[in-house]
Design a protein around this motif. Structure first.
Motif, short mmCIF file in Angstrom:
data_model
loop_
_atom_site.label_atom_id
_atom_site.label_comp_id
_atom_site.label_asym_id
_atom_site.label_seq_id
_atom_site.Cartn_x
_atom_site.Cartn_y
_atom_site.Cartn_z
N TRP A 286 0.84 -1.21 0.00
CA TRP A 286 0.00 0.00 0.00
C TRP A 286 0.87 1.26 0.00
N TRP A 287 0.52 2.21 -0.83
CA TRP A 287 1.26 3.46 -0.90
C TRP A 287 0.62 4.53 -0.03
N GLU B 155 -0.33 7.31 -1.00
CA GLU B 155 -1.44 7.91 -1.75
C GLU B 155 -2.65 6.98 -1.84
N GLY B 156 -2.45 5.69 -1.51
CA GLY B 156 -3.56 4.75 -1.57
C GLY B 156 -3.16 3.46 -2.28
N SER B 157 -4.14 2.75 -2.78
CA SER B 157 -3.92 1.51 -3.50
C SER B 157 -3.08 1.76 -4.74
N PRO B 158 -1.98 1.02 -4.95
CA PRO B 158 -1.17 1.23 -6.16
C PRO B 158 -1.99 1.12 -7.45
N VAL C 265 -4.02 4.34 -7.79
CA VAL C 265 -3.15 5.49 -8.05
C VAL C 265 -2.61 5.45 -9.48
N LEU C 266 -2.15 4.29 -9.90
CA LEU C 266 -1.59 4.15 -11.25
C LEU C 266 -2.67 4.30 -12.32
N GLU D 96 -5.36 6.13 -12.00
CA GLU D 96 -5.69 7.56 -12.03
C GLU D 96 -4.64 8.33 -12.81
N GLN D 97 -3.37 7.94 -12.66
CA GLN D 97 -2.32 8.59 -13.44
C GLN D 97 -2.53 8.35 -14.92
N SER E 156 -1.56 -2.35 -15.23
CA SER E 156 -1.22 -1.54 -14.06
C SER E 156 -0.71 -2.45 -12.95
N ASN F 141 1.61 0.71 -16.92
CA ASN F 141 1.17 1.80 -16.04
C ASN F 141 0.79 3.05 -16.84
#
Length: 342
Positions: free
Chosen positions: A66-67, A69-72, A75-76, A78-79, A288, A320
């Motif tokens: 877990w990062w 910022e949240g779940s990898p 997060v990935l 969303e990026q 991802s 990613n």
């Protein structure tokens, strides 16, 4: 018609706490296309056994990766959404098949922006009952019930698209540049063998033997096993790998039914026992990085390899939000938009 894009990935618990993991696993495992047994049996298995034993162990695994910022995976994804949005003129929403970022919410976000024609992109290169099919079926159910005035098109499986193979191959080559490895393992998410037979539109081709995946058939359009093996073959051909320096395996099996083989953990163990000291592993069933790549492969896989005498264990990141992958998605989206306008 105003066009919009919906990217859909697998999903994640809201947190790595057992209660959130239990809620997420309940939704995921009760999907009839994930555990495809009668409802009574699925309920007994999931609610009577799995959800009383597995959430704590799964939560511990999620906590490892877990990062801040949240779940990898979230997060990935969303990026990726943000970068695709920068590259195209159409509104882009993100949804997950399971969890709080639902497909209904994603469609609602687009509808609120005036969209009435949606290009749905399942973020899976290969078709499978438990990935692409369950997304498309649920999206259509939600459309009929809540958004009957919108139209939904979808991106088909792109496992053998030459541009995708180019992007994937380039990513692998770039990430392995300068790294000494003797064997590259292509590890794909596993599915039960019966899923392959159920997806066989010919009802006779898929025998899961040594030849059916290499024998041309209409069944390959929906055959996850064939599509995984084809990705390996095409990438190996693109990068000029010598026979014996790469192989294909399947991870993340559940229960006691036969799943696609060879299994990743046993393959890693075998390579170590055979004297391979340096290996690399890539996971092309995912675009991802997620629990399956960051914990099951990068942590558990490496531990197995070291226990078997291996030395260097290199994991290749998923695509990613890499620029070439973003650009390819943008190209596919723009091609769809143009074709829809003809």
């Amino acid at each position: 018609m105003k066009k919009g894009i919906l990217l859909v990935n697998l999903g994640s618990p809201d947190s790595p706490e057992p209660k959130d993991v239990k809620r997420y696993l309940g939704e995921f495992l009760m999907d009839e296309r994930v555990i495809d047994v009668p409802l009574w049996a699925r309920t007994l298995l999931v609610k009577g056994i799995i959800l009383n034993t597995r959430p704590k162990a799964s939560a511990a695994a999620y906590k490892k990766i877990w990062w801040e910022e949240g779940s990898p995976l979230i997060v990935l994804s969303e990026q990726l959404q943000d970068k695709v949005q920068e590259a195209i003129q159409y509104p882009v929403a993100l949804a997950m098949r399971y969890g709080s970022m639902s497909i209904k919410k994603g469609l609602q976000e687009l509808v609120d922006k005036g969209v009435d024609e949606v290009f749905l992109i399942p973020l899976y290169p290969q078709f499978a009952m438990a990935t692409t099919e369950t997304i498309l079926v649920l999206a259509e159910e939600i459309r009929q019930e809540h958004f009957s005035n919108i139209k939904i098109d979808s991106l088909p499986a792109f496992y053998n698209n030459p541009e995708y193979i180019e992007v994937l191959s380039s990513s692998i080559a770039r990430n392995l540049e300068g790294i000494n490895y003797e064997h590259l393992l292509f590890s794909y998410h596993g599915v039960p063998e019966r899923h392959i037979r159920k997806s066989d539109i010919t009802k006779s081709h898929c025998k899961i033997d040594g030849s059916c995946c290499a024998t041309p058939s209409p069944a390959h359009e929906f055959c996850y096993r064939h599509q995984c093996k084809e990705v390996t073959r095409l990438v190996a051909e693109k990068l000029g790998f010598a026979p014996g320096t790469y192989s294909t395996s399947f991870q993340s099996r559940l229960g006691f039914d036969p799943w696609l083989q060879p299994y990743t953990d046993r393959t890693i163990e075998r390579l170590g026992k055979e004297g391979v000291k340096n290996m690399a592993i890539v996971t092309p069933a995912f675009v991802s990085d997620c629990l399956e790549t960051l914990e099951e492969i990068a942590m558990e896989g490496e531990e197995i390899f070291h226990e078997m005498g291996g030395k260097d264990f290199t994991t290749v990141p998923c695509l990613n939000a890499d620029a070439p992958w973003v650009n390819l998605l943008a190209k596919w989206i723009n091609n769809w938009a143009v074709s829809e306008n003809v």
